[in-house]
Every structure is written in structure tokens, then in C-alpha cells.
Write a protein that holds these residues in place. Structure first.
Motif, PDB file in Angstrom:
ATOM      1  N   UNK A 149      -5.954 -13.231  21.189  1.00  0.00           N
ATOM      2  CA  UNK A 149      -6.430 -12.786  19.633  1.00  0.00           C
ATOM      3  C   UNK A 149      -7.048 -13.988  18.766  1.00  0.00           C
ATOM      4  N   UNK A 150      -6.433 -15.122  18.954  1.00  0.00           N
ATOM      5  CA  UNK A 150      -6.699 -16.145  18.212  1.00  0.00           C
ATOM      6  C   UNK A 150      -6.779 -17.468  19.028  1.00  0.00           C
ATOM      7  N   UNK A 151      -7.896 -17.981  18.443  1.00  0.00           N
ATOM      8  CA  UNK A 151      -8.005 -19.626  18.781  1.00  0.00           C
ATOM      9  C   UNK A 151      -7.731 -20.794  17.765  1.00  0.00           C
ATOM     10  N   UNK A 152      -6.972 -21.954  18.075  1.00  0.00           N
ATOM     11  CA  UNK A 152      -6.524 -22.788  17.052  1.00  0.00           C
ATOM     12  C   UNK A 152      -6.894 -24.229  17.860  1.00  0.00           C
ATOM     13  N   UNK A 153      -8.004 -24.789  17.232  1.00  0.00           N
ATOM     14  CA  UNK A 153      -8.470 -25.970  17.906  1.00  0.00           C
ATOM     15  C   UNK A 153      -8.305 -27.314  16.858  1.00  0.00           C
ATOM     16  N   UNK A 154      -8.146 -28.213  17.363  1.00  0.00           N
ATOM     17  CA  UNK A 154      -8.044 -29.563  16.537  1.00  0.00           C
ATOM     18  C   UNK A 154      -8.531 -30.768  17.316  1.00  0.00           C
ATOM     19  N   UNK A 155      -8.965 -31.562  16.410  1.00  0.00           N
ATOM     20  CA  UNK A 155      -9.605 -32.979  17.041  1.00  0.00           C
ATOM     21  C   UNK A 155      -8.791 -34.003  16.508  1.00  0.00           C
ATOM     22  N   UNK A 156      -8.161 -34.909  17.336  1.00  0.00           N
ATOM     23  CA  UNK A 156      -7.550 -36.105  17.102  1.00  0.00           C
ATOM     24  C   UNK A 156      -8.374 -37.137  17.410  1.00  0.00           C
ATOM     25  N   UNK A 157      -7.890 -38.363  16.743  1.00  0.00           N
ATOM     26  CA  UNK A 157      -8.328 -39.801  17.329  1.00  0.00           C
ATOM     27  C   UNK A 157      -7.662 -40.077  18.494  1.00  0.00           C
ATOM     28  N   UNK A 158      -6.568 -40.067  18.670  1.00  0.00           N
ATOM     29  CA  UNK A 158      -5.774 -40.436  19.895  1.00  0.00           C
ATOM     30  C   UNK A 158      -4.499 -39.277  20.470  1.00  0.00           C
ATOM     31  N   UNK A 159      -4.412 -39.432  21.573  1.00  0.00           N
ATOM     32  CA  UNK A 159      -3.483 -38.471  22.359  1.00  0.00           C
ATOM     33  C   UNK A 159      -2.141 -38.530  21.299  1.00  0.00           C
ATOM     34  N   UNK A 160      -1.641 -39.990  20.943  1.00  0.00           N
ATOM     35  CA  UNK A 160      -0.404 -39.927  20.400  1.00  0.00           C
ATOM     36  C   UNK A 160      -0.496 -38.953  18.802  1.00  0.00           C
ATOM     37  N   UNK A 161      -1.612 -38.820  18.383  1.00  0.00           N
ATOM     38  CA  UNK A 161      -1.427 -38.051  17.256  1.00  0.00           C
ATOM     39  C   UNK A 161      -1.031 -36.365  17.454  1.00  0.00           C
ATOM     40  N   UNK A 162      -1.536 -36.172  18.636  1.00  0.00           N
ATOM     41  CA  UNK A 162      -1.141 -34.754  19.190  1.00  0.00           C
ATOM     42  C   UNK A 162       0.382 -34.703  19.890  1.00  0.00           C
ATOM     43  N   UNK A 163       0.632 -35.430  20.439  1.00  0.00           N
ATOM     44  CA  UNK A 163       2.120 -35.622  21.092  1.00  0.00           C
ATOM     45  C   UNK A 163       3.032 -36.128  20.071  1.00  0.00           C
ATOM     46  N   UNK A 164       2.595 -36.907  19.247  1.00  0.00           N
ATOM     47  CA  UNK A 164       3.597 -37.396  18.341  1.00  0.00           C
ATOM     48  C   UNK A 164       3.620 -36.619  17.270  1.00  0.00           C
ATOM     49  N   UNK A 165       2.679 -37.085  16.137  1.00  0.00           N
ATOM     50  CA  UNK A 165       2.800 -36.540  14.690  1.00  0.00           C
ATOM     51  C   UNK A 165       2.721 -34.830  14.794  1.00  0.00           C
ATOM     52  N   UNK A 166       1.990 -34.323  15.494  1.00  0.00           N
ATOM     53  CA  UNK A 166       1.669 -32.812  15.470  1.00  0.00           C
ATOM     54  C   UNK A 166       2.894 -32.161  16.075  1.00  0.00           C
ATOM     55  N   UNK A 167       3.498 -32.635  16.986  1.00  0.00           N
ATOM     56  CA  UNK A 167       4.623 -31.925  17.499  1.00  0.00           C
ATOM     57  C   UNK A 167       6.087 -32.327  16.724  1.00  0.00           C
ATOM     58  N   UNK A 168       6.023 -33.713  16.220  1.00  0.00           N
ATOM     59  CA  UNK A 168       7.271 -33.946  15.552  1.00  0.00           C
ATOM     60  C   UNK A 168       7.583 -33.620  14.249  1.00  0.00           C
ATOM     61  N   UNK A 169       6.450 -33.274  13.561  1.00  0.00           N
ATOM     62  CA  UNK A 169       6.343 -33.004  12.150  1.00  0.00           C
ATOM     63  C   UNK A 169       7.118 -31.768  11.684  1.00  0.00           C
TER      64      UNK A 169
END
Lengths: 209, 114
Positions: A149-169
Motif C-alpha cells: 500500500x505504501x513505498x517509503x524511499x530514502x537517499x543516503x550519502x553512506x550506508x552508515x547513515x542508514x544502518x546507524x543514524x536511521x535505525x538508532x534514532x
């Protein structure tokens, strides 16, 4: 008018993903009715996803005709949707060589409309707290024949921004995540079956769509 | 990364408390070792007395190791977990869940350039 489409390409076990990648690129380069396209090999750590993520910006008059990928070496099936953007944002429209993350999700049966609306707004609030989300888009699926039903897309500079900040916030685990959690009464709205895919990003997809 | 606490607030009639605790023992707690990062820290009730025509609140305090542990907890919820909550929801009057962080730490703010 243009139509956004995202697909997960599932390959047969043992298939050569790099060979499939090249074949898909070749096919899309010769396909009419595409205003832009992007192909990425999914990275380790995806789940519910295929081996490649394909994003298309299609001309509306041909968008109802599915692209046939059956000639791609090792092809098994596609899992894709067309969608209408609810909201998108650009912090870094000239991003190069980053990470493209796609989450396809399904609102569960019986979820209250007002809770779904809150989920959408809470999801769109994530970039306000996370600098690593450089560009983003939340879309509502418009194509028939899919449970997503939905698509949530993001663009990051590095993989660490996804696996780090995004998940840990805390905004993620302490706020938005309850919408995905069956143990939360009343506010749980997203089915537990997800497609979480991320792959290398060549240049912005959100910005050119 | 610091530990994360989860507090379940279950409002119920006094005579349902023992039933919920029994369901917890039978359906939820046996699955904890497989969930790796989740542990039950406390079982409280308030008020700590049975009053006439008044509900009590059962509080279950859980702990997960950190944010990654939180997602491990989420990804390992099985049928026993869902059965537990389905049965609790039949017994209780209302229920809320709270995810809590350390109050001594500054709250993350929206970004100024967002």
C-alpha cells in the motif's frame, strides 16, 4: 504526467546477479516510454526483497503495460508497484554515489484511517530529526494486483547513515516503530511482512522524478 | 547506546491479575531466551490493594539491551506473544504500551534546517 514505479527483481537461486544487472540495464536503455530509470544490486542485509531494485519514471500513456523481464538471465519474478507521491523532500539534489533504500509495506486490514494518516505524517517527520536522510519520498500505491500500500524511499550519502543514524534514532525505535509493532495496541497499522531493500545509488532518483 | 525500557500498562479487574500473570508465564516468558535481547524486569500492580468497584493497573517493565536489541525483540515476536496479547485483551479494560529512554539525557530535537 509521469508515473513512478519501483520493482524488486527476484532471481533464481544461483543466478548471476551482475549478469542480470547488465541485462536489465540494456533492456531499459532500449525501452520506450521511460523518462528515467535506475538499477541497483541489493546489498547484504535486505529482507523480503529481490536481488535488484529497479526504479522507473514512466510516461503515463504506456505505464499500464508491464515491462517483461523474463528474458533477463536467471529471472524468476518481479514484485513491483506504481505509486503516487504523498510528499518528498530534497536536501542534496546533486547526491552522487550514495545509498538508495526502498521500504514497501502494507497497511493491515482494519487499520483506522486516522491512524494511517498519522503513520504517514510520522514517517514523513523522520527527516526532520535525521540529517543522514538526504532526499526522501513517501508514496501511496496506485497499481492493482499487489498487497503493498505504501513505498517509503530514502537517499543516503553512506550506508552508515542508514544502518546507524536511521535505525538508532529515538524517533525511529521510540516513535515510528510502534506503527509496525503488533504488540502495540491501537496504533499498530503496518503488517509485519515488509520489503526492505537498499542498493548503491548512482545519482538522485527522487530529485529527477 | 543505552538500555531501552518498555512499560506495559494493563488496566483490569482485581480478579484478572492472576490470570494475566499465568498467561505471561505460559505464553510469553518461555519465548524470551529466543528473543535474546529482551528481559522482564518488574511486575507491579497499583494501587497495591483491592478496592470495591475499582480496577487495578498491572505494570510490566521490560528491558532491551539497546536500539539494535529493540529491533531484535521486534523481529522475534512469535505466535506465543500474539496469543498472550490476544488473551490479555479479552481480560483487560484497556491497555497501553510506553517506550522509554533515560530522562537524564537531552531529548533529540528537530533539526534547525529541516
Amino acid at each position: 504526467m509521469s508515473i513512478c514505479e519501483t520493482l524488486q527483481i527476484h532471481l533464481k537461486p544461483g543466478a548471476d546477479a551482475a549478469q542480470a544487472d547488465a541485462a536489465i540495464r540494456s533492456q531499459l536503455a532500449g525501452t520506450t516510454g521511460l523518462q528515467s530509470w535506475h538499477v541497483g544490486l541489493n546489498l547484504e542485509g535486505c529482507w523480503g526483497a529481490g536481488q535488484l531494485t529497479v526504479d522507473l519514471l514512466r510516461e503515463a500513456d504506456s505505464a499500464d503495460r508491464p515491462i517483461d523481464f523474463s528474458g533477463v538471465p536467471g529471472f524468476e519474478r518481479t514484485d513491483g508497484v506504481q505509486y503516487q507521491t504523498i510528499e518528498q523532500g530534497l536536501r542534496e539534489p546533486d547526491i552522487q554515489g550514495g545509498i538508495w533504500r526502498t521500504l514497501m509495506l502494507q497497511i493491515r486490514d482494519g487499520a483506522a484511517a486516522e491512524e494511517v494518516a498519522k503513520f504517514e505524517q510520522e514517517t514523513l517527520g523522520m527527516p526532520r530529526y535525521m540529517r543522514g536522510i538526504r532526499n526522501w519520498r513517501l508514496g501511496r500505491v496506485t497499481s492493482p494486483g499487489t498487497h503493498w500500500t505504501h513505498v517509503w524511499q530514502q537517499e543516503y550519502t553512506t550506508i552508515n547513515d542508514l544502518m546507524g543514524e536511521y535505525l538508532l534514532h529515538p524517533y525511529h525505535w521510540g516513535w515510528v516503530d510502534r506503527r509496525f509493532d503488533p504488540e502495540f495496541p491501537e496504533v499498530w497499522v503496518v503488517d509485519t511482512g515488509l520489503c526492505h531493500a537498499f542498493c548503491p545509488l548512482e545519482s538522485t532518483i527522487v530529485g529527477r522524478d | 547506546m543505552s538500555t531501552i525500557h518498555i512499560l506495559d500498562e494493563i488496566v483490569l479487574a482485581p480478579d484478572a491479575i492472576a490470570q494475566v500473570l499465568q498467561l505471561l508465564e505460559e505464553h510469553y516468558l518461555p519465548g524470551l531466551p529466543a528473543r535474546q535481547t529482551l528481559s522482564l524486569q518488574q511486575r507491579w500492580v497499583s494501587p497495591p490493594v483491592q478496592l470495591e468497584n475499582q480496577n487495578n493497573t498491572l505494570w510490566l517493565l521490560w528491558e532491551v539491551t539497546d536500539a539494535y536489541g529493540y529491533y531484535t525483540m521486534r523481529g522475534t515476536a512469535d505466535e506465543g506473544v500474539m496469543r498472550f496479547w490476544a488473551e490479555v485483551d479479552q481480560l483487560c479494560r484497556e491497555r497501553r504500551r510506553h517506550v522509554m529512554g533515560d530522562a537524564t539525557q537531552p531529548l533529540p530535537q528537530p533539526l534547525e534546517d529541516a
